[in-house]
Each structure stands twice: as structure tokens, then as C-alpha cells.
Design a protein around this motif. Structure first.
Motif, mmCIF file in Angstrom:
data_model
loop_
_atom_site.group_PDB
_atom_site.id
_atom_site.type_symbol
_atom_site.label_atom_id
_atom_site.label_comp_id
_atom_site.label_asym_id
_atom_site.label_seq_id
_atom_site.Cartn_x
_atom_site.Cartn_y
_atom_site.Cartn_z
ATOM 1 N N SER A 350 11.040 5.371 6.372
ATOM 2 C CA SER A 350 10.242 6.485 6.879
ATOM 3 C C SER A 350 8.810 6.447 6.372
ATOM 4 C CB SER A 350 10.896 7.815 6.489
ATOM 5 O OG SER A 350 11.073 7.894 5.093
ATOM 6 N N TYR A 351 8.500 5.554 5.411
ATOM 7 C CA TYR A 351 7.148 5.496 4.859
ATOM 8 C C TYR A 351 6.438 4.188 5.218
ATOM 9 C CZ TYR A 351 8.998 9.349 2.135
ATOM 10 O OH TYR A 351 9.573 10.536 1.761
ATOM 11 N N THR A 352 7.047 3.383 6.085
ATOM 12 C CA THR A 352 6.400 2.123 6.455
ATOM 13 C C THR A 352 5.088 2.359 7.184
ATOM 14 O OG1 THR A 352 7.795 2.090 8.433
ATOM 15 C CG2 THR A 352 8.544 0.809 6.537
ATOM 16 N N ARG A 353 5.053 3.381 8.021
ATOM 17 C CA ARG A 353 3.810 3.670 8.746
ATOM 18 C C ARG A 353 2.745 4.210 7.801
ATOM 19 N NH1 ARG A 353 3.366 7.372 14.261
ATOM 20 N NH2 ARG A 353 1.148 6.967 14.668
ATOM 21 N N LEU A 354 3.162 5.014 6.828
ATOM 22 C CA LEU A 354 2.214 5.575 5.871
ATOM 23 C C LEU A 354 1.583 4.483 5.012
ATOM 24 C CD1 LEU A 354 1.052 8.233 4.712
ATOM 25 C CD2 LEU A 354 2.969 8.255 3.112
ATOM 26 N N PHE A 355 2.384 3.469 4.641
ATOM 27 C CA PHE A 355 1.880 2.374 3.816
ATOM 28 C C PHE A 355 1.652 1.120 4.656
ATOM 29 C CE2 PHE A 355 2.231 4.724 0.076
ATOM 30 C CZ PHE A 355 3.482 5.300 -0.057
ATOM 31 N N SER A 356 1.258 1.291 5.906
ATOM 32 C CA SER A 356 1.123 0.151 6.813
ATOM 33 C C SER A 356 0.022 -0.811 6.396
ATOM 34 C CB SER A 356 0.863 0.647 8.238
ATOM 35 O OG SER A 356 -0.321 1.439 8.287
ATOM 36 N N ASN A 357 -0.962 -0.365 5.621
ATOM 37 C CA ASN A 357 -2.067 -1.232 5.209
ATOM 38 C C ASN A 357 -2.034 -1.542 3.717
ATOM 39 O OD1 ASN A 357 -3.278 -1.350 7.820
ATOM 40 N ND2 ASN A 357 -4.149 0.684 7.486
ATOM 41 N N PHE A 358 -0.883 -1.325 3.065
ATOM 42 C CA PHE A 358 -0.771 -1.542 1.629
ATOM 43 C C PHE A 358 -0.165 -2.912 1.360
ATOM 44 C CE2 PHE A 358 -1.728 2.802 1.487
ATOM 45 C CZ PHE A 358 -1.893 3.233 0.176
ATOM 46 N N SER A 359 -0.800 -3.667 0.479
ATOM 47 C CA SER A 359 -0.201 -4.900 -0.020
ATOM 48 C C SER A 359 0.657 -4.554 -1.234
ATOM 49 C CB SER A 359 -1.288 -5.899 -0.406
ATOM 50 O OG SER A 359 -2.059 -5.387 -1.487
ATOM 51 N N GLY A 360 1.308 -5.591 -1.806
ATOM 52 C CA GLY A 360 2.128 -5.339 -2.983
ATOM 53 C C GLY A 360 1.310 -4.809 -4.145
ATOM 54 N N SER A 361 0.124 -5.377 -4.328
ATOM 55 C CA SER A 361 -0.741 -4.925 -5.415
ATOM 56 C C SER A 361 -1.174 -3.473 -5.216
ATOM 57 C CB SER A 361 -1.961 -5.836 -5.516
ATOM 58 O OG SER A 361 -2.840 -5.406 -6.532
ATOM 59 N N ASP A 362 -1.505 -3.096 -3.973
ATOM 60 C CA ASP A 362 -1.927 -1.723 -3.695
ATOM 61 C C ASP A 362 -0.817 -0.731 -4.028
ATOM 62 O OD1 ASP A 362 -4.342 -2.687 -2.765
ATOM 63 O OD2 ASP A 362 -3.622 -2.848 -0.697
ATOM 64 N N LEU A 363 0.405 -1.086 -3.642
ATOM 65 C CA LEU A 363 1.530 -0.176 -3.862
ATOM 66 C C LEU A 363 1.864 -0.048 -5.339
ATOM 67 C CD1 LEU A 363 3.246 1.533 -1.963
ATOM 68 C CD2 LEU A 363 4.953 -0.279 -1.954
ATOM 69 N N ILE A 374 2.636 11.919 -2.415
ATOM 70 C CA ILE A 374 2.656 11.320 -1.081
ATOM 71 C C ILE A 374 4.018 11.484 -0.419
ATOM 72 C CG2 ILE A 374 2.471 9.147 0.190
ATOM 73 C CD1 ILE A 374 0.434 8.242 -1.923
ATOM 74 N N CYS A 375 5.082 11.200 -1.168
ATOM 75 C CA CYS A 375 6.436 11.115 -0.589
ATOM 76 C C CYS A 375 7.322 12.304 -0.918
ATOM 77 C CB CYS A 375 7.129 9.835 -1.068
ATOM 78 S SG CYS A 375 6.191 8.328 -0.778
ATOM 79 N N GLY A 376 6.866 13.214 -1.756
ATOM 80 C CA GLY A 376 7.731 14.300 -2.178
ATOM 81 C C GLY A 376 8.481 13.925 -3.445
ATOM 82 N N PRO A 377 9.084 14.916 -4.119
ATOM 83 C CA PRO A 377 9.721 14.635 -5.421
ATOM 84 C C PRO A 377 10.842 13.612 -5.355
ATOM 85 C CG PRO A 377 9.450 17.000 -5.066
ATOM 86 C CD PRO A 377 9.122 16.337 -3.767
ATOM 87 N N ALA A 378 11.771 13.766 -4.396
ATOM 88 C CA ALA A 378 12.952 12.892 -4.372
ATOM 89 C C ALA A 378 12.580 11.449 -4.068
ATOM 90 C CB ALA A 378 13.972 13.416 -3.364
#
Length: 506
Positions: A350-363, A374-378
Motif C-alpha cells: 500500500s506504500y509503493t506509490r508513496l515511495f515510488s521515487n525512493f531508492s534503498g538509501s533514501d528509505l 508517513i505510514c501511521g503507528p502500526a
């Protein structure tokens, strides 16, 4: 001429009482002084006439299929209540798939396969309304686990069993109506996992096992609904169902015969009763790519290791020689495409679109608070825990310096100026730090070419100078075994053609 009969009130009352007494005495003579029996009343002619209007027993419509869960029902269930069956967590239970059609019924199914989908769902209406939130919470507490699985080695007659990571509570399979078919199911969630923890000893919630069967439709898919049935279950920790069944049986033995009549007996098997089909818009993942692969991916594909494996899916990934680490970790060198694959395989679709421009280093640079915001507590905490297993710190750091023909590494690195102050010598060798993640020769050559301003296409071979002056060809195994923070001088030698270069690490 009209006749009028005049009687006083006392005479009328006396007559009515006499007639009523006579009626009562007649009933007493017919039924006797024994206990009142409802069966005698139902045997009266008026009820027999009504029963005669009902269809004969052999004309009642039987369901085309029947599913039998091969485990005993609870004896502590009242007569008019639905049966309740206790299951142990993770234990395999047989469900027999029976073709119950009459001769000539549904002839279009002869010699054809049908598809059945088995699910474990909530029995309580309150939990049904919040099913999405309940299952998401369960996934967060039990990462990598499924609510329902099929025990394929024990199953008989099933074809193409399939599950999907986004449908943790469902599995499907094909089966032949002309062959004996038994599917063994395992339920991994327990009833108390969905009970609010308040005072301890909470009563577990009941589940339902539901099976929906479909025939092949005009579009080539199994979309034509044929039959649905379900039963009520409760799931306990291993061996807990056996203890609960024994406790219920002992309680029933202590009851009087009159009390036992209010409860139904314990049956050796549980017959699933007919119900409405499961809605098509049930809880599933919003990941379209995963939905498309559901029809063709076998159950054995979705093991825990394969679902969590991410880096190995990269086309440029090479396994580390002798590495004992986990391949599911996301590395800083992961591309945007690899990061998207990692999110999908680790159930963050459900978060692939939100992080669509993130590389591994960015994440990996995001903090715990960033992910929670960004994603909520859980999901934020779950994503942080999945990422923190791999630190951003490089796996190997080495220092390199391009050797100059005019300078020697043995020159003094400091000198004194006219004022007696110390200053850097022009012969000082300045080293560059190279941070390696993949620990491959290609990665090292690429980074050396960058810091030394050498076109990558001009490098033909790279050697390491051995202790006796021999030149050893650089390999992945050699890079993997470099000591951390090693220092090398890089000398360049033109090859025989004069167009390319050889690099020598000293």
C-alpha cells in the motif's frame, strides 16, 4: 309470532359451568392422567392434514455438494444453536469434499473440474465490519505468517492449490467430482488474538470456516457460483482444543438427564451448513500486480523465505561469497525498482506509490518518527523494524591513492617553512575513502575509476601486487576478504596496445 326465552343470569351461568366440566372430563378420559405429551397433540388429525401438504421427505432438495470437517463437535451446545467445533492452532484437519448431486443434476459438471475457495473468517458481526483493520493488526503482530494454509502433502485429489500474500485467510484449489477429494487445512490464528486484553482470561472469539465452490464460466474463469457452506469453530493453542473438548464432556456428564435433553450430542464429524457466498469485495490487497499473479502462482511459491527475499530479485545482485547473512535485507545500493520489489515482498504494497521515487538509501535514511508520521503507528513501526536490520554503515571501507610518477610514498609528509611553521608537503599522498556495499570487483573498479578520474571503458585489468611482487588478478573473493580500512596505492600501466590501462593495487 316470536318466541322469547327468558332465563335469569344464575341459570345461564350454571349451564355454562356444567358444559365446561363435561368438556374437561372428556379430555381427561382421552389422554389419561399421564404427563402431557406434545407428540400426542401433533398426532391429531388436524396436524396430519397440514403435514400432508408438505413435500415428501425424498423430494426435499439436497445441496449439490457437501463438505465434512473430520473432527468432533462440542457437546456443550444447546439444541437449537449452531454446532461449535474446537481446533488446535497449526494442526492439519481433513475436510472431505463430497459430490452430493442426484442422477441427472447439473450434467454440465460431469467430467469437469470445479474450484473451491476455503476461508477462515469472523463469526461475530462486529468483527466482520472491521475485518480489514483486524487482519492488518494481526499481520503486524505476526509478520510473515498466514491465518490459513493448505497441508498439500496430506491432501488428496486437489489440483493447483494456490494462496496469495495479500489474502492471508484464504486458499483455493481445483478438484475432480469423480475422484475422492480431501483437503487438509491449518488455521494459525487463535481465538483470543482478536479479544481486547483487559483483565486476563478473556473469552476467545469464534471463527467460521467457509467453502465456496465455482464452475468454469463463459470467460474461461471459475466465476459461476455453485455452492457455499460454513461451520463455526474456535481455535486454541496446541492441544488446547483437546482439553476444551474434554472439559465440555465432563461438564455434560455431571448434568442430570433432564438437563442433557436441552443439549445436542457431540457428533464425530462437523457438517458444514449452507450459507450465502462470500462477497467478491472481501478484504484483499490493493496491489494490482499481486492480484494479477494470484491465478498462476502455486502455494509452494509463497513460503516465508520467498516472500521476504528481496535483494536476490535484483538483476545486478550477486551473492556474497561465503555470506551467511539474510538476503531479505534492503541495502543502500538498491535501485528504485529493487526498493519497490522489497516493499511488495515485505507486505508494504500500500506504500509503493508513496515511495515510488525512493531508492534503498533514501528509505534507510528515514527515522522512526518519519516513518510513523508517513505510514501511521502500526505500519510505520513495522517498516522501521524491517529496515533497521540493515544499517546504512558500509560493509567495507578501503582507502586508495593514485600513485604519482614524480613522488614516492616514502617522502616526508610534513615540512617546515621559513618561519619555522609546519606545513603539508607537496609530496603528501591524499587518499580517497571507498565505501563498498556489494563487495564485488566490479563495484571496486567502478569507484576507483570515479575517484581517479579514469574512464571506466579504458580499464582492461586490475591486479593486486602480491608479497613477492607478483600480480594477482582482482576477483570478488579477493574483495570480500579485504581487511576493513585497508590502504592501497593505485599505479596505472598501459597495456600492449597502448589504448587501455591496467591498474595495480599496491
Amino acid at each position: 309470532m316470536a318466541w322469547v326465552l327468558k332465563m335469569d343470569d344464575a341459570t345461564i351461568e350454571s349451564g355454562l359451568v356444567h358444559d365446561f366440566d363435561a368438556s374437561l372430563s372428556g379430555i381427561g378420559q382421552e389422554l389419561g392422567a399421564g404427563a402431557y405429551s406434545m407428540s400426542d397433540v401433533l398426532a391429531l388429525p388436524i396436524f396430519k392434514q397440514e403435514d400432508s401438504s408438505l413435500p415428501p421427505e425424498n423430494e426435499t432438495k439436497n445441496p449439490p455438494f457437501q463438505y465434512v470437517l473430520c473432527t468432533a463437535t462440542s457437546p456443550a451446545v444447546k439444541l437449537h444453536d449452531e454446532t461449535l467445533t474446537y481446533l488446535n492452532q497449526g494442526q492439519s484437519y481433513e475436510v472431505r469434499m463430497l459430490d452430493n448431486r442426484k442422477p441427472g443434476e447439473l450434467p454440465e459438471l460431469n467430467n469437469k473440474m470445479v474450484k473451491s475457495i476455503v476461508r477462515v473468517v469472523f463469526h461475530d458481526r462486529r468483527l466482520q465490519y472491521t475485518e480489514h483493520q483486524q487482519l492488518e493488526g494481526w499481520k503486524w503482530n505476526r509478520p510473515g505468517d498466514r491465518l490459513l494454509d493448505i497441508d498439500i502433502p496430506m491432501s488428496v485429489g486437489i489440483v493447483e492449490p494456490k494462496t496469495h500474500p495479500s489474502q492471508l485467510n484464504a486458499a483455493e484449489f481445483l478438484w475432480d467430482l469423480n475422484k475422492r477429494t480431501s483437503v487438509f487445512v491449518q488455521v494459525h490464528c487463535i481465538s483470543t488474538e482478536f479479544t481486547p486484553r483487559k483483565h486476563g482470561g478473556e473469552k476467545g472469539v469464534p471463527f467460521r470456516i467457509q467453502i465456496d465452490t465455482f464452475a468454469l464460466g463463459d470467460g474461461g474463469d471459475y466465476t459461476e457460483h455453485l455452492h457455499s457452506a460454513s461451520c463455526q469453530i474456535k481455535v486454541f493453542k496446541p492441544k488446547g482444543a483437546d482439553r476444551k473438548q474434554k472439559t465440555d464432556r465432563e461438564k455434560m456428564e455431571k448434568r442430570t438427564a433432564q438437563e442433557k435433553e436441552k443439549y445436542q450430542p457431540s457428533y464425530d464429524t462437523t457438517i458444514l451448513s449452507e450459507c450465502s457466498p462470500w462477497p467478491d469485495n472481501a478484504y484483499t490487497s490493493t496491489n494490482q500486480a499481486a492480484t494479477l499473479s494470484f491465478a498462476s502462482t502455486p502455494l509452494s511459491t509463497y513460503t516465508t523465505s520467498s516472500v521476504l527475499d528481496s535483494d536476490s530479485s535484483s538483476p545486478n545482485h550477486q551473492a556474497d561469497p561465503g555470506s551467511h547473512g539474510n538476503s531479505e535485507q534492503l541495502g543502500p545500493t538498491a535501485s528504485i525498482q529493487d526498493t519497490q520489489k522489497w516493499l511488495l515482498k515485505n507486505r508494504f504494497s500500500s506504500y509503493t506509490r508513496l515511495f515510488s521515487n525512493f531508492s534503498g538509501s533514501d528509505l534507510l535514511k528515514l527515522t522512526r518518527d518519519d516513518l510513523v508520521q508517513i505510514c501511521g503507528p502500526a505500519d510505520g513501526i513495522r517498516l522501521f523494524n524491517a529496515l533497521k536490520s540493515r544499517s546504512v554503515r558500509p560493509r567495507l571501507t578501503i582507502y586508495v591513492c593514485k600513485e604519482s610518477l614524480q613522488e614516492s610514498p616514502l617522502l616526508d609528509r610534513h615540512s617546515t617553512n621559513e618561519n619555522g611553521e609546519h606545513c603539508l608537503s607537496s609530496g603528501l599522498h591524499v587518499y580517497h575513502a571507498l565505501y563498498l556495499e556489494e563487495l564485488t570487483a566490479a563495484e571496486l573498479i567502478r569507484k576507483m575509476a570515479c575517484v581517479c578520474s579514469i574512464p571506466l571503458g579504458t580499464i582492461n585489468q586490475v591486479y593486486r601486487q602480491g608479497p613477492t611482487g607478483i600480480h594477482i588478478l582482482l576477483s570478488d573473493q579477493m574483495v570480500y576478504n579485504f581487511p576493513d580500512e585497508s590502504c592501497f596505492l593505485i599505479s596505472t600501466v598501459k597495456d600492449e596496445s597502448g589504448e587501455g590501462l591496467h591498474l595495480i593495487l599496491k
